[in-house]
Scaffold this motif. Structure first.
Motif, PDB file in Angstrom:
ATOM      1  N   ALA A 154     -23.273 -45.018  45.703  1.00 46.38           N
ATOM      2  CA  ALA A 154     -23.383 -43.780  46.488  1.00 46.38           C
ATOM      3  C   ALA A 154     -22.175 -42.878  46.238  1.00 46.38           C
ATOM      4  CB  ALA A 154     -23.511 -44.111  47.972  1.00 46.38           C
ATOM      5  N   HIS A 155     -20.992 -43.451  46.173  1.00 40.77           N
ATOM      6  CA  HIS A 155     -19.782 -42.679  45.910  1.00 40.77           C
ATOM      7  C   HIS A 155     -19.816 -42.080  44.507  1.00 40.77           C
ATOM      8  CE1 HIS A 155     -15.468 -41.816  45.455  1.00 40.77           C
ATOM      9  NE2 HIS A 155     -15.435 -41.779  46.771  1.00 40.77           N
ATOM     10  N   ALA A 156     -20.264 -42.852  43.537  1.00 42.53           N
ATOM     11  CA  ALA A 156     -20.346 -42.361  42.159  1.00 42.53           C
ATOM     12  C   ALA A 156     -21.352 -41.219  42.037  1.00 42.53           C
ATOM     13  CB  ALA A 156     -20.717 -43.504  41.221  1.00 42.53           C
ATOM     14  N   ILE A 157     -22.490 -41.352  42.707  1.00 37.84           N
ATOM     15  CA  ILE A 157     -23.494 -40.282  42.686  1.00 37.84           C
ATOM     16  C   ILE A 157     -22.929 -39.022  43.327  1.00 37.84           C
ATOM     17  CG2 ILE A 157     -25.718 -39.554  43.659  1.00 37.84           C
ATOM     18  CD1 ILE A 157     -26.661 -42.483  43.235  1.00 37.84           C
ATOM     19  N   ASN A 158     -22.255 -39.175  44.445  1.00 37.06           N
ATOM     20  CA  ASN A 158     -21.639 -38.034  45.115  1.00 37.06           C
ATOM     21  C   ASN A 158     -20.645 -37.335  44.197  1.00 37.06           C
ATOM     22  OD1 ASN A 158     -20.860 -36.465  47.653  1.00 37.06           O
ATOM     23  ND2 ASN A 158     -18.912 -37.349  46.999  1.00 37.06           N
ATOM     24  N   ASN A 159     -19.785 -38.099  43.542  1.00 37.70           N
ATOM     25  CA  ASN A 159     -18.794 -37.516  42.649  1.00 37.70           C
ATOM     26  C   ASN A 159     -19.450 -36.831  41.458  1.00 37.70           C
ATOM     27  OD1 ASN A 159     -16.853 -38.461  44.354  1.00 37.70           O
ATOM     28  ND2 ASN A 159     -16.064 -40.019  42.968  1.00 37.70           N
ATOM     29  N   ALA A 160     -20.517 -37.435  40.921  1.00 37.59           N
ATOM     30  CA  ALA A 160     -21.213 -36.839  39.778  1.00 37.59           C
ATOM     31  C   ALA A 160     -21.868 -35.520  40.162  1.00 37.59           C
ATOM     32  CB  ALA A 160     -22.255 -37.815  39.235  1.00 37.59           C
ATOM     33  N   VAL A 161     -22.497 -35.469  41.319  1.00 38.11           N
ATOM     34  CA  VAL A 161     -23.130 -34.237  41.783  1.00 38.11           C
ATOM     35  C   VAL A 161     -22.074 -33.160  42.033  1.00 38.11           C
ATOM     36  CG1 VAL A 161     -24.425 -33.195  43.701  1.00 38.11           C
ATOM     37  CG2 VAL A 161     -25.184 -35.356  42.713  1.00 38.11           C
ATOM     38  N   ALA A 162     -20.986 -33.526  42.679  1.00 37.19           N
ATOM     39  CA  ALA A 162     -19.913 -32.557  42.935  1.00 37.19           C
ATOM     40  C   ALA A 162     -19.330 -32.034  41.628  1.00 37.19           C
ATOM     41  CB  ALA A 162     -18.812 -33.208  43.779  1.00 37.19           C
ATOM     42  N   PHE A 163     -19.121 -32.901  40.675  1.00 37.21           N
ATOM     43  CA  PHE A 163     -18.599 -32.493  39.373  1.00 37.21           C
ATOM     44  C   PHE A 163     -19.564 -31.530  38.694  1.00 37.21           C
ATOM     45  CE2 PHE A 163     -18.028 -32.913  34.804  1.00 37.21           C
ATOM     46  CZ  PHE A 163     -16.664 -32.741  34.682  1.00 37.21           C
ATOM     47  N   TYR A 164     -20.840 -31.871  38.721  1.00 34.70           N
ATOM     48  CA  TYR A 164     -21.854 -31.021  38.101  1.00 34.70           C
ATOM     49  C   TYR A 164     -21.891 -29.631  38.759  1.00 34.70           C
ATOM     50  CZ  TYR A 164     -26.321 -29.188  36.597  1.00 34.70           C
ATOM     51  OH  TYR A 164     -27.301 -28.372  36.081  1.00 34.70           O
ATOM     52  N   LEU A 165     -21.858 -29.610  40.088  1.00 34.78           N
ATOM     53  CA  LEU A 165     -21.911 -28.325  40.806  1.00 34.78           C
ATOM     54  C   LEU A 165     -20.677 -27.470  40.559  1.00 34.78           C
ATOM     55  CD1 LEU A 165     -23.468 -29.477  44.190  1.00 34.78           C
ATOM     56  CD2 LEU A 165     -24.592 -28.210  42.344  1.00 34.78           C
TER      57      LEU A 165
END
Length: 78
Positions: A64-75
């Motif tokens: 969940a933390h990795a997905i959150n970081n990936a989405v934030a990075f992408y945005l």
């Protein structure tokens, strides 16, 4: 890993899961050193601790933390 596997788990194992969620979330938010985003980190930290409590698996919180970081990075950078 520290906030869930060590800090939260020590409270949970002693019967203080709710306090463990709150305390580990406060520490999670504090180490991000961003007063403006503190409430967001606090809520996200609580969600990760709750996820760990319900699944009894550190892997679910890490994913969940990795997905959150990936989405934030992408945005931010896409």
């Amino acid at each position: 890993m520290f906030f869930r596997a060590a800090l939260f788990k020590s409270f949970k194992d002693n019967g203080y899961a709710l306090f463990g969620i709150l305390f580990s979330s406060l520490m999670f938010a504090a180490v991000h050193f961003d007063p403006y985003s503190f409430p967001i980190y606090l809520i996200f930290g609580a969600a990760l601790a709750y996820l760990y409590l319900k699944t009894n698996s550190l892997t679910s919180s890490i994913i969940a933390h990795a997905i959150n970081n990936a989405v934030a990075f992408y945005l931010l950078y896409a």
